[in-house]
Structure formats: C-alpha cells, structure tokens
Design a protein around this motif. Structure first.
Motif: not given
Length: 172
Positions: A28-30, A40-41, A46-48, A65-67
């Motif tokens: 999880i990006c966050e 990272a993905i 979603v890309r971070c 953050k998530s892009s």
C-alpha cells in the motif's frame, strides 16, 4: 489416519497459508517508507509516487502516495536496489518526469543491458513517459548506443519517435 492427525494437518496448512500471506503482505503506497516509495507499485496496481509537503514546523517532509497510473502486470512490486542503480534512477526524486531523458547519462543507464533487460518495471515507466513525448524508447536506445549526441538532439526536437508502437520488454 486418526481424526486428530487430520485436524493437525489441516490446521498446519491453514496456518502456513496465513503466515505466507502475512509475510508477503500487501503493498500500500501510503504505508511505504519514503526510501521504498519511488518505483513501487501497490497491490491494487497503482504506481506509488513520492510527494513533498511542509510539516507544522515549516520543514519539508516527504510522503508516499498512490498515483492514478495503473500498471496491473507489476502489482505489488517494490523495485530492487539493483534495478534502481542499474537504471540510473533515484528513489529520492519527487514526481517522475520525462526531463530525465535530457541527461545523456540517464538514457545510457536506462538503455543499458543491465537495466533494459532486467528491470521491466522501470523500463515500462520510462517507455510510457517517452511515448508521451512522441519518442519510441527502443528506437531512442538504439540511437543512443550508436550516437548518444544525435539521440539527444532527436529527443529535443521530438523527432526521435518512429511512430511505431510496441510493448516494453517484460522479463519472465
């Protein structure tokens, strides 16, 4: 086989699966630290991206953050330090830009066999960025190997793209 042995076997298998899932974890990006965020993905695909902000003290801080960019074929991937190094990228960059192509050293690293053949996540990202500039990354890499200065001039004039479309390389 006795029922207690069957129960123990079932319990062992269930616990093994739970432990594997826990160890593998969900990306999880966050929840990623800033030193693992870039390239990272998330498990969601979603890309971070690393973003900066000013904290309460007015100092610059960073957060992952998530892009909105979805890349499902690499879901749950955190790029290796080896690929970051081989491709000449930096996890400390805030945001990602096609401006990196203007540095001959970057393009040389990205097009190197160590990166281009072994780091499909990074190559895919820059393949898409190059395409957004009208440049076909495989053609740019071919030209970069034979004539780096000419490749840069073509990139600057946005005539380096061949107009052809092909998928970025993906390793097994």
């Amino acid at each position: 086989m006795s029922s207690s042995i069957k129960f123990s076997l079932i319990l062992f298998c269930a616990c093994s699966l739970f432990i594997q899932e826990t160890l593998a974890g969900e990306v999880i990006c966050e929840n990623l630290p800033e030193n693992l965020c870039s390239f990272a993905i998330a498990s969601s695909g979603v890309r971070c991206v690393l973003e900066n902000y000013k904290n309460e003290d007015g100092n610059l801080g960073y957060t992952c953050k998530s892009s909105e960019v979805v890349v499902e074929r690499f879901a749950g991937h955190i790029e290796t330090d080896e690929c970051v190094s081989a491709c000449g990228v930096d996890r400390g960059f805030v945001g990602i830009s096609s401006d990196a192509f203007l540095a001959p050293e970057f393009t040389s690293s990205l097009c190197s066999q160590a990166c281009y053949q072994n780091c499909p996540n990074i190559v895919d990202l820059y393949f898409d960025l190059a395409a957004g500039e009208g440049v076909f990354l495989p053609t740019l890499c071919e030209r970069q190997k034979s004539s780096p200065h000419r490749a840069m001039l073509e990139l600057l004039s946005s005539s380096g793209g061949s107009g052809d479309a092909a998928p970025a390389p993906v390793s097994d």
